[in-house]
Design an enzyme around this catalytic site. Structure first.
Site, PDB file in Angstrom:
ATOM      1  N   ASN A 106       0.653  -1.190  -0.093  1.00 27.96           N
ATOM      2  CA  ASN A 106       0.196  -0.077   0.000  1.00 27.96           C
ATOM      3  C   ASN A 106       0.936   1.250   0.337  1.00 27.96           C
ATOM      4  O   ASN A 106       0.696   1.511  -0.834  1.00 27.96           O
ATOM      5  CB  ASN A 106      -1.267   0.531   1.038  1.00 27.96           C
ATOM      6  CG  ASN A 106      -1.835   0.993   1.071  1.00 27.96           C
ATOM      7  OD1 ASN A 106      -1.846   1.783   0.436  1.00 27.96           O
ATOM      8  ND2 ASN A 106      -3.261   0.933   1.838  1.00 27.96           N
ATOM      9  N   ASP A 107       1.836   1.653   0.975  1.00 26.27           N
ATOM     10  CA  ASP A 107       2.175   2.789   1.144  1.00 26.27           C
ATOM     11  C   ASP A 107       3.393   2.673   0.151  1.00 26.27           C
ATOM     12  O   ASP A 107       3.804   3.886  -0.667  1.00 26.27           O
ATOM     13  CB  ASP A 107       2.864   3.210   2.775  1.00 26.27           C
ATOM     14  CG  ASP A 107       1.704   3.229   3.531  1.00 26.27           C
ATOM     15  OD1 ASP A 107       0.872   3.715   3.536  1.00 26.27           O
ATOM     16  OD2 ASP A 107       2.153   2.299   4.779  1.00 26.27           O
ATOM     17  N   VAL A 108       4.042   1.723  -0.186  1.00 30.26           N
ATOM     18  CA  VAL A 108       5.308   1.835  -0.852  1.00 30.26           C
ATOM     19  C   VAL A 108       4.937   1.978  -2.837  1.00 30.26           C
ATOM     20  O   VAL A 108       5.568   2.382  -3.189  1.00 30.26           O
ATOM     21  CB  VAL A 108       6.118   0.530  -0.974  1.00 30.26           C
ATOM     22  CG1 VAL A 108       6.824   0.584   0.238  1.00 30.26           C
ATOM     23  CG2 VAL A 108       4.758  -1.166  -1.491  1.00 30.26           C
ATOM     24  N   VAL A 109       3.210   2.051  -2.402  1.00 28.44           N
ATOM     25  CA  VAL A 109       2.703   2.516  -4.274  1.00 28.44           C
ATOM     26  C   VAL A 109       1.500   3.771  -4.234  1.00 28.44           C
ATOM     27  O   VAL A 109       1.543   3.630  -5.040  1.00 28.44           O
ATOM     28  CB  VAL A 109       2.436   1.220  -5.048  1.00 28.44           C
ATOM     29  CG1 VAL A 109       2.536   0.047  -4.575  1.00 28.44           C
ATOM     30  CG2 VAL A 109       1.128   1.284  -3.511  1.00 28.44           C
TER      31      VAL A 109
END
Lengths: 103, 466
Positions: free
Chosen positions: B392-395
């Protein structure tokens, strides 16, 4: 201050070793590919179990009747040995997985 | 004669550590490196067992008991543990090393306070340092274990004003150390126990507010602490190999810590002060009136089947759903249909450094198929379909274009450059960091709701039937 200086002089070789090992460590390990982050961490973790040597020395240098020292030493050996054997074994298991996949 | 042999053994052991760690940082030689380091350890332990000592009764039985019990526990734990529980396991082993150093420091202090041993001020300082850092590493690692294992949720251990509490605790611990040094041997074991308890407490409290996406940083940091505690114990005993081994671990841990911080474009201090999720107030939070478009299993499998290239983006959700083997099955099916399948690995995806690599290796995914951040971003422009599995956060595009977002400035996988995006997700809830992800509302994106493993298995069935 005097005691600090005295300590410095007594431990001079160890302090040299300390500083050079820091430099060496950073040079040797600096470029790690992502794929090896976990194995490096867990392998290094096993190496930190080297502290077990202190625990072995502690037991050997204790009197056979000194239950406190022997108890602490044995606890130390158990903790250190779990770290060493567990760490190396888990790292090997991980790396074995990586190896299998090579085309 | 014997003493020279012992010293030579220590030297060989130390060289084995250095060389082993060097080999560990390259994929082709890593396994040999680990074995070499373990041989070095074996030599060092044997040498310590036979080294001539002054005074003492050897007490080999006690040592044997310790070696057998510890070795047994370590071996069984390492062999039995599921590969997916690796982050927890590494954390526990790490904590035990720290605990060992603390126990050694305690033993020295007991001798010091009952008058059987004298220490200079420098020596005392090192003993106290060993105790402190070993204790912090121990309780910190145990808490990290609890968090990684899902037994302890972040919200259970974070107190209001936790940063202030941590600063106060640190000051107390340091003040106690200074007081113990001023008092010297007059301090007594009571004060020592207070110092021990305060150090243990600080370790716990230090890790408490750090969670979620910051776990890889704290795990590497604790690793380097354990190394430092071993090195400090080496100074107590005047033992070179303990010093060398400890420092090498400290260096490895520090390098990983820096790599992890860089991957999030945050400073270590920022991570330690924490509040990754709680700082999200300033973000735009523009999700209210937007609707994410949903995909059916059939839509998604058609997109995959007729693509030329597919990129999987795994995250912690892949580990939670245990979907790595199903993902590999989908990969094989697509490869069989001449689809080029790759995996994009963000450095902080998962809960420890390299977490996704271990997980995918377990499912037999060859590591040349795993692209790191830079290569993946270059390849994404020519990718037909991206499948995001539990990441989630890494994209999150907010990292690039929303200065109000707590992850603003973090390098991310620019999946929106691909032609199509499919996000496998349980629900619309925000990621671990508690930040809303505008990617879900992107025009190229379709959501495939459900458990990741379940969804992938359905995709496998669909693709098989085509």
């Amino acid at each position: 201050m005097d005691t600090v200086l005295q300590f410095f002089n007594e431990q001079l070789i160890m302090i040299y070793l300390l500083i050079f090992t820091i430099i060496l460590g950073f040079e040797v390990i600096s470029k790690v590919p992502t794929v090896l982050h976990t194995p490096l961490m867990s392998g290094a973790n096993a190496v930190s179990g080297v502290v077990i040597i202190g625990a072995i020395l502690l037991i050997r240098q204790a009197d056979s009747g000194d239950v406190l020292q022997l108890g602490l030493g044995t606890l130390g050996v158990i903790l250190g040995m779990t770290n060493v054997i567990g760490g190396f074994a888990v790292t090997d298991r991980m790396l074995e997985m990586f190896k299998k996949k090579k085309k | 004669m014997l003493i020279s042999l012992i010293n030579l053994s220590y030297l060989i052991g130390a060289v084995a550590f250095v060389w082993g760690l060097r080999l560990l940082s390259s994929p082709d030689t890593a396994r040999r490196g680990n074995i070499l380091a373990s041989i070095g350890m074996g030599i060092a332990i044997l040498a310590t067992l036979v080294a001539p000592i002054s005074g003492g009764d050897n007490n080999y039985l006690w040592i044997l008991i310790g070696l057998v019990v510890g070795g047994g526990i370590g071996w069984v734990a390492a062999k039995r543990i599921a590969m997916t529980a690796m982050p927890q396991m590494v954390s526990v082993f790490n904590g035990l090393g720290g605990a060992c150093a603390t126990v050694l420091a305690l033993a020295e202090l007991f001798k010091y306070y009952d008058g059987t041993m004298t220490m200079g001020l420098g020596q005392l300082g090192i003993v106290l340092f060993t105790l402190l850092i070993g204790a912090v590493s121990f309780t910190g690692s145990m808490l990290a274990f609890g968090k990684l294992d899902g037994r302890i949720k972040d919200k259970h251990v974070i107190l209001p004003g936790h940063t202030i509490i941590n600063i106060i605790l640190l000051v107390v611990v340091l003040a106690l150390a200074v007081w113990l040094m001023i008092q010297g041997s007059a301090a007594g074991t009571g004060l020592m126990v207070v110092f021990l308890v305060a150090s243990l407490l600080y370790g716990f409290s230090f890790v408490a507010p750090i969670g979620g996406a910051d776990m890889p940083v704290v795990i590497s940091l604790l690793n380097s602490f354990t190394g430092l505690s071993a090195a400090a114990a080496g100074l107590i005993y005047g033992n070179q190999i303990m010093l060398v081994g400890g420092i090498l671990v400290g260096a490895a841990g520090t390098i990983l810590t820096v790599l992890m911080c860089d991957a999030m474009n945050r400073s270590l201090l920022n991570v330690i002060i924490g509040g990754f999720g709680s700082a999200g107030g300033g973000s735009k939070g523009e999700s209210g009136d937007q609707v994410a478009k949903e995909a059916t299993v059939t839509d998604a499998s058609i997109q995959l089947f007729y693509a030329n290239s597919v990129m999987f983006v795994p995250g912690y959700g892949l580990a939670v759903a245990q979907a790595q083997k199903a993902l590999k099955e989908l990969d094989d099916l697509l490869e069989g249909n001449n689809v080029d399948v790759k995996y994009a690995i963000h450095p902080v995806a998962g809960r420890m450094p390299g977490h996704m690599n271990v997980l995918l290796a377990e499912a037999d995914v060859p590591y040349p198929k795993l692209l790191d951040l830079e290569d993946a971003n270059a390849a994404l422009k020519d990718t037909d379909t991206v499948v995001i599995v539990g990441a989630n956060d890494v994209v999150n595009p907010a990292a690039l274009d929303d200065p109000g977002s707590p992850i603003y400035g973090m390098p991310v996988l620019e999946v929106w450059n691909a032609k199509n995006i499919i996000v496998l997700k349980r629900s619309m809830s925000p990621g671990y960091a508690g930040i809303q992800n505008p990617l879900f509302f992107h025009e190229k994106n379709r959501m495939l709701f459900g458990d990741a493993k379940d969804s992938i298995q359905k995709l496998v069935q669909e693709v098989k039937n085509m």
